[in-house]
Design an enzyme around this catalytic site. Structure first.
Site, mmCIF file in Angstrom:
data_model
loop_
_atom_site.group_PDB
_atom_site.id
_atom_site.type_symbol
_atom_site.label_atom_id
_atom_site.label_comp_id
_atom_site.label_asym_id
_atom_site.label_seq_id
_atom_site.Cartn_x
_atom_site.Cartn_y
_atom_site.Cartn_z
ATOM 1 N N ARG A 90 1.020 -1.331 0.068
ATOM 2 C CA ARG A 90 -0.026 -0.006 0.018
ATOM 3 C C ARG A 90 0.995 1.192 0.211
ATOM 4 O O ARG A 90 1.884 1.554 0.919
ATOM 5 C CB ARG A 90 -0.957 -0.002 1.080
ATOM 6 C CG ARG A 90 -1.947 1.046 1.159
ATOM 7 C CD ARG A 90 -3.132 0.314 1.924
ATOM 8 N NE ARG A 90 -2.929 0.968 3.360
ATOM 9 C CZ ARG A 90 -3.656 1.231 4.294
ATOM 10 N NH1 ARG A 90 -4.866 1.632 4.260
ATOM 11 N NH2 ARG A 90 -3.125 1.638 5.587
ATOM 12 N N THR A 105 -0.896 7.422 -1.418
ATOM 13 C CA THR A 105 -2.055 7.540 -2.151
ATOM 14 C C THR A 105 -3.105 6.335 -1.504
ATOM 15 O O THR A 105 -4.155 6.424 -1.461
ATOM 16 C CB THR A 105 -2.057 7.058 -3.573
ATOM 17 O OG1 THR A 105 -1.390 5.792 -3.521
ATOM 18 C CG2 THR A 105 -0.853 7.943 -4.284
ATOM 19 N N ASP A 109 -3.127 -9.884 12.791
ATOM 20 C CA ASP A 109 -2.358 -9.700 11.374
ATOM 21 C C ASP A 109 -2.132 -11.272 11.243
ATOM 22 O O ASP A 109 -1.287 -11.928 11.793
ATOM 23 C CB ASP A 109 -1.127 -9.081 11.675
ATOM 24 C CG ASP A 109 -0.299 -8.747 10.331
ATOM 25 O OD1 ASP A 109 -0.208 -7.590 9.725
ATOM 26 O OD2 ASP A 109 0.095 -9.945 9.654
ATOM 27 N N ASP A 163 1.688 -12.124 10.304
ATOM 28 C CA ASP A 163 2.500 -12.319 11.508
ATOM 29 C C ASP A 163 2.126 -13.509 12.508
ATOM 30 O O ASP A 163 3.088 -14.237 12.930
ATOM 31 C CB ASP A 163 2.139 -10.813 12.457
ATOM 32 C CG ASP A 163 2.875 -9.904 12.055
ATOM 33 O OD1 ASP A 163 3.606 -10.034 11.142
ATOM 34 O OD2 ASP A 163 2.434 -8.817 12.638
HETATM 35 N N1 URA Z 1 -4.782 -8.157 7.133
HETATM 36 C C1 URA Z 1 -4.549 -8.741 8.414
HETATM 37 O O1 URA Z 1 -3.662 -9.617 8.528
HETATM 38 N N2 URA Z 1 -5.539 -8.808 9.540
HETATM 39 C C2 URA Z 1 -6.480 -8.133 9.397
HETATM 40 O O2 URA Z 1 -7.364 -7.931 10.256
HETATM 41 C C3 URA Z 1 -6.943 -7.318 8.187
HETATM 42 C C4 URA Z 1 -5.931 -7.579 6.969
#
Ligand code: URA
Length: 210
Positions: A105, A109, A201, A204
């Site tokens: 990302r 922008t 995440d 992660d």
């Molecule tokens: N990506 C992730 O890993 N977790 C989220 O909650 C949203 C996007």
């Protein structure tokens, strides 16, 4: 698989997902459950794959038996978290062709920018299943599908573990022809784009990074 959104309600999927959501679940268990759940989701997303028949010989006699029709399907992982879904799916569909789409990302922008794109040939003749565990804003998913369409893909399905209403709406607006299969539709995304209640995440949690 006619609906735009299919939520896989199977008790095993729901049970495994609950363990994955829990914050104290270890990386090893998370990864294992993701592998298992991806196979159950793969079952759903491939449910109506076209079949043909071929003549085979069993030890007893000849028979005409069902076999998958058409070209090998293509699994496309959106890096990096998509790889967690990919591993389990490849155990179930070992002859699938595999592609990768890398997007980040842009800080200014906030739009997805492509940094990697490598996909199988003849996408137009294959069922293309795009995998990404988290459908949050839907921006990167919609962008990835756009790139795949530009590369020739026509029959595309999107497989994720969790979806947010915002992501589903974004995909429906951009790609109404792409059915989504997920294990759950959560409440919303937060200001940072994380799904709530979600599982944090996904990258992660599956790779043990922070
Ligand atoms: N990506 C992730 O890993 N977790 C989220 O909650 C949203 C996007």
């Amino acid at each position: 698989m006619q609906d735009h959104l299919t939520i896989v309600q199977h008790p095993l999927v729901q049970h495994k997902l609950t363990i994955m959501r829990e914050k104290d679940t270890s990386t090893a268990v998370f990864r294992q459950l993701l592998r298992e759940i991806s196979q159950l989701l793969a079952y759903e997303v491939t449910y109506k794959l076209p079949l043909t028949t071929k003549v085979i010989e069993t030890p007893m006699e000849e028979m005409e038996s069902p076999t998958l029709a058409g070209r090998k399907l293509a699994l496309i992982s959106i890096l990096r978290a998509g790889n967690g879904l990919l591993d389990g799916m490849l155990e179930l569909i070992p002859s699938a062709r595999v592609g990768f789409v890398g997007l980040y990302r842009d800080e200014k922008t906030l739009k997805p920018v492509q940094y990697y794109f490598k996909v199988p040939d003849m996408l137009e003749k294959r069922l293309v299943i795009v995998v990404d565990p988290m459908l949050a804003t839907g921006n990167s998913s919609a962008a990835a599908v756009e790139l795949l369409k530009k590369a020739g893909a026509r029959d595309i399905r999107f497989l994720c573990l969790l979806a947010a209403p915002e992501g589903v709406a974004r995909m429906k607006e951009a790609h109404p022809d792409v059915p989504i299969v997920t294990a759950a539709l959560d409440e919303r995304i937060d200001e940072a784009g994380y799904i709530l209640p979600g599982l944090g995440d996904a990258g992660d949690r599956m790779f043990g990074t922070k």
